[in-house]
Design a protein around this motif. Structure first.
Motif, PDB file in Angstrom:
ATOM      1  N   UNK A  57     -56.093  27.919  48.159  1.00  8.97           N
ATOM      2  CA  UNK A  57     -54.891  27.783  48.992  1.00  8.97           C
ATOM      3  C   UNK A  57     -54.126  26.521  48.630  1.00  8.97           C
ATOM      4  N   UNK A  58     -54.821  25.375  48.584  1.00 12.38           N
ATOM      5  CA  UNK A  58     -54.117  24.129  48.285  1.00 12.38           C
ATOM      6  C   UNK A  58     -53.575  24.144  46.858  1.00 12.38           C
ATOM      7  N   UNK A  59     -54.224  24.904  45.975  1.00 14.47           N
ATOM      8  CA  UNK A  59     -53.762  24.992  44.589  1.00 14.47           C
ATOM      9  C   UNK A  59     -52.615  25.979  44.402  1.00 14.47           C
ATOM     10  N   UNK A  60     -52.174  26.626  45.485  1.00 14.22           N
ATOM     11  CA  UNK A  60     -50.903  27.340  45.401  1.00 14.22           C
ATOM     12  C   UNK A  60     -49.783  26.363  45.079  1.00 14.22           C
TER      13      UNK A  60
ATOM     14  N   UNK B 265     -48.177  28.682  54.909  1.00 12.46           N
ATOM     15  CA  UNK B 265     -48.944  29.494  55.857  1.00 12.46           C
ATOM     16  C   UNK B 265     -50.440  29.270  55.657  1.00 12.46           C
ATOM     17  N   UNK B 266     -50.883  29.229  54.403  1.00  9.39           N
ATOM     18  CA  UNK B 266     -52.302  29.035  54.122  1.00  9.39           C
ATOM     19  C   UNK B 266     -52.819  27.683  54.589  1.00  9.39           C
ATOM     20  N   UNK B 267     -52.019  26.621  54.387  1.00 10.11           N
ATOM     21  CA  UNK B 267     -52.463  25.282  54.791  1.00 10.11           C
ATOM     22  C   UNK B 267     -52.604  25.159  56.300  1.00 10.11           C
ATOM     23  N   UNK B 268     -51.859  25.942  57.037  1.00 10.15           N
ATOM     24  CA  UNK B 268     -51.990  25.909  58.500  1.00 10.15           C
ATOM     25  C   UNK B 268     -53.375  26.344  58.949  1.00 10.15           C
ATOM     26  N   UNK B 269     -54.067  27.120  58.131  1.00  9.46           N
ATOM     27  CA  UNK B 269     -55.378  27.662  58.512  1.00  9.46           C
ATOM     28  C   UNK B 269     -56.539  26.808  58.013  1.00  9.46           C
TER      29      UNK B 269
END
Length: 508
Positions: A47-50, A237-241
């Protein structure tokens, strides 16, 4: 499973924090019960590597786009790289722009390419401080906003000014994620998979580049830019999770929250109490109130910074970003019989596959041996490229070896992707204790992007003044020096804890 006092203990029984009594904080202490799960560590890293995917799309965007939005005029490789008048032997006629309102001159093209590196340099500068102030997770969320705004600006640009603004803004986010993503990954990963997770940043960067090469050959530049916008949206959106890193939470004295973060990342039945103690020992070994000067007065921190910056220097002075920015032009200038877009896609596919291979090898072969292999083969490839251009520019018939530039470029990308592509980013997160990590990583990334700007801006000038042969021989010389440096000054960090790495760096 029912938690009972005789088989489980809280990670923080001594804490007065009410959260320390959260049932999620109980650790199983019976033999065979303690276990970790790596699934969420991989998910969090992906996710963070997006942010790396977004950075890769930004880096490669110029390759298919500039020919679409440029004034119809014969331009050679040197003119694309700088505002100089070039003398490359094979001029390139650019295609007509899709949008008559947006036609860039050669000078404007160079700024569209170079402003990303300037923005990345400036974006890296405050990111370490911000990450230490508000946390790694919130920093990633905040620095994702310029990504979104940048692609909106670029997608609907009607003038060069809006492209300048978007490219500068996207550079800020790119530089920021080069700092915060490796930092986040290094602080959530178990030692056994730290290397594999650390290579994901470069892997997803190459995925972003390949996406541009493939899709950019099929759609208009504005459609391509709009498609790129979805990557930072998914990232937000991914970082929110995701949780904050245990290291940051422990630095702030939030022991129970750090344990909850570990439970989320490492699994419900991990021994968070022992893991927290290891992190705490690293924090205790460091100075809690470390200053900027500690990077230079502390021997371990200073040596780590020198190694990190030099690895980034060698990464960029392999000429890799000149290749990425101007892949199509290089192949056309070399007289390749293959279509330039096909060559770019081939290079992109090879880059992704070999970076993935590196992620599988990194915990088996180790960092040092892959770096040595990488620099050695790149030296040979660059030297052969130099010899090819020497023959070509001296008037010799090289049509019978028109495949040679492609072969050398593919081998170059293979070995770069295995070694100097991912490993400097990985080791950057390994070489520093938590007290100086944010500042040290920021300085390292700034050095990286300074090198990106210098190489990108000077590439055309070097070809004009030195010739293509001497330019590639210069890069070959840099990689030969890199081989010697790594062989003599860098030791293997595979499987070593932070304390063991610091012992080596401190000379003990």
């Amino acid at each position: 499973m029912v938690a009972t006092e005789d088989i489980k203990k809280t990670v923080s029984q001594e804490d007065t924090d009410a959260a320390s009594r959260n049932p999620m904080l109980y650790d199983p202490l019976q033999d065979g019960v303690v276990k970790t799960s790596k699934t969420r560590q991989y998910i969090a890293a992906l996710v963070v590597c997006l942010g790396a995917v977004a950075a890769g799309t930004a880096l490669a965007w110029t390759s298919p786009v500039l020919p679409q939005i440029s004034v119809r005029t014969p331009v050679n490789i040197t003119e694309i790289a700088t505002n100089s008048t070039g003398n490359a032997s094979s001029p390139i006629t650019q295609t007509a722009p899709h949008d008559d309102e947006l036609q860039l001159t050669v000078a404007q093209q160079t700024w569209v390419s170079s402003l990303l590196a300037i923005g990345a340099f400036l974006g890296a500068l405050p990111t370490g401080y911000i990450a230490d102030t508000i946390g790694r997770r919130y920093t990633a969320l905040a620095m994702d906003v310029p990504f979104i705004l940048a692609w909106l600006s670029i997608s609907f640009a009607k003038s060069a000014g809006w492209l300048y603004f978007g490219r500068f803004l996207i550079g800020i986010s790119t530089g920021s994620f080069c700092v915060v993503a490796p930092m986040y990954i290094s602080e959530i990963a178990e030692t056994s998979i730290r290397g594999t997770l650390g290579t994901l940043f470069q892997l997803l960067l190459t995925v972003g580049i390949l996406f541009i090469y493939i899709v950019g050959a099929m759609v208009s530049w504005s459609t391509l830019s709009i498609m790129c916008l979805f990557v930072p949206i998914a990232l937000f959106v991914g970082m929110l999770m995701l949780p904050e890193t245990p290291v940051y939470l422990l630095k702030k004295g939030r022991r129970a929250d750090a344990a909850l973060s570990l439970k989320w990342l490492w699994g419900r039945y991990c021994d968070s109490r022992s893991a927290i103690q290891v992190i705490q020992n690293d924090l205790d070994q460091a100075s809690a109130d470390a200053t900027f000067l500690d990077l230079f007065t502390n021997r371990g921190a200073r040596n780590g910074l020198i190694i990190s910056i030099l690895l980034m220097f060698f990464q960029q002075f392999s000429g890799i970003n000149a290749v990425i920015f101007y892949t199509e032009s290089i192949f056309k200038s070399a007289g390749s019989s293959l279509d330039a877009s096909i060559c770019s896609i081939i290079v992109g596919v090879v880059q992704v596959i070999m970076t993935l291979t590196s992620s599988l090898l990194i915990e088996r072969a180790g960092r040092k041996i892959l770096l040595l292999f990488s620099s050695t083969v790149m030296t040979i490839c660059l030297a052969i490229l130099g010899a090819y251009f020497d023959m070509k520019e001296s008037g010799k018939d090289v049509t019978h070896i028109g495949w040679l530039p492609l072969l050398c470029m593919v081998l170059f990308i293979i070995t770069f992707s295995v070694g100097y592509g991912p490993i400097p980013w990985l080791m950057m997160g390994e070489l520093f204790l938590p007290d100086v990590r944010a500042t040290a990583v920021s300085l390292t990334v700034m050095a990286n992007w300074l090198c990106v700007f210098v190489v990108t801006k000077c590439f055309g000038i070097m070809i004009t003044d030195w010739g293509s042969d001497m330019t590639f021989w210069f890069f070959a010389g840099c990689m030969a020096v890199a081989t010697v440096y790594v062989a003599l000054a860098v030791v293997e960090t595979k499987g070593k804890t932070s304390s063991q790495i610091q012992t080596w760096l401190s000379g003990h």
